[in-house]
Design a protein around this motif. Structure first.
Motif: not given
Length: 175
Positions: A25-31, A50-57, A68-75, A142-144
Motif C-alpha cells: 500500500y505505502l509504495r502504491v500510495y507514494r507513487l 486494491f479493490l480491483r486487486f481484491y475483486l479481480t486478482p 498493482l503498480t501498473q493498475v495504479a498507473k493506469n488509474l 523494468a517489468q512495469a
C-alpha cells in the motif's frame, strides 16, 4: 454455447489480501502522490487499485507489486485525462477564475515547480523516476515499463538529466 473449460480465477482469502495490502500500500500510495500531487486523490486511487486487486486478482501472483503498480498507473492516467477534459469543458463556460493568495509558502512553490517539471517529461521518464523514488527495484521498474532490466539504469539517468534541465528552466536558471 456452453463453456467447456472455464478458467479458474485465483482465490484470495482475507488474510492473504491483508498481507499484500500491508506490503504494497505505502509504495502504491507514494507513487500516486507523486503522479497526482494530491494526497486525497492518491488515497482514493490507491483504494480503487486494491479493490480491483481484491475483486479481480491477477492470474499469476509472482509479481503482485508490478501488477498493482501498473493498475495504479493506469488509474492515475485515466484520472488525469478526465481532469484535463473537465478543465477544458469548464474553460468554455467562462467561469470566473479563482485567484490564488498572493503570498505562497516557498514549499508550495517548490512543489509546483517540481510537479511541472515532472509532468513535462515523457510518460516513461515520469513513471520510471516516480517508481524509483517510491522504492522499486530495477527489476520491478523494468517489468512495469516493459523494458529490459539492463536498460533501467540508462533510462533513469537520462530521465534525471531531463528533469534537472526542465526544473532549472522553470526556476529561471540555465545551469
Amino acid at each position: 454455447m456452453p463453456v467447456l473449460f472455464a478458467e479458474k480465477k485465483p482465490s484470495l482469502n482475507n488474510k492473504e489480501f491483508k498481507n499484500i495490502f500491508e506490503k504494497h500500500y505505502l509504495r502504491v500510495y507514494r507513487l500516486l502522490t507523486c503522479f497526482l500531487s494530491n494526497r486525497s486523490t492518491a488515497e482514493d486511487i490507491a483504494q480503487e487499485t486494491f479493490l480491483r486487486f481484491y475483486l479481480t486478482p491477477p492470474r499469476d501472483f509472482d509479481n503482485v507489486g508490478g501488477w498493482l503498480t501498473q493498475v495504479a498507473k493506469n488509474l492515475a492516467f485515466n484520472y488525469l485525462h478526465r481532469e484535463k477534459s473537465r478543465a477544458v469543458r469548464e474553460s468554455h463556460l467562462e467561469l470566473p477564475l479563482i485567484t490564488e493568495p498572493e503570498l505562497r509558502l516557498e514549499e508550495e512553490e517548490e512543489k509546483n515547480v517540481i510537479s511541472q517539471a515532472l509532468h513535462s517529461l515523457s510518460e516513461r521518464d515520469r513513471v520510471c523516476l516516480t517508481l524509483r523514488l517510491s522504492g522499486m527495484s530495477y527489476s520491478e521498474i523494468a517489468q512495469a515499463i516493459e523494458v529490459k532490466e539492463t536498460s533501467v539504469g540508462t533510462i533513469l539517468a537520462r530521465a534525471k538529466e531531463r528533469f534537472k534541465a526542465e526544473y532549472l528552466k522553470l526556476k529561471g536558471r540555465d545551469d
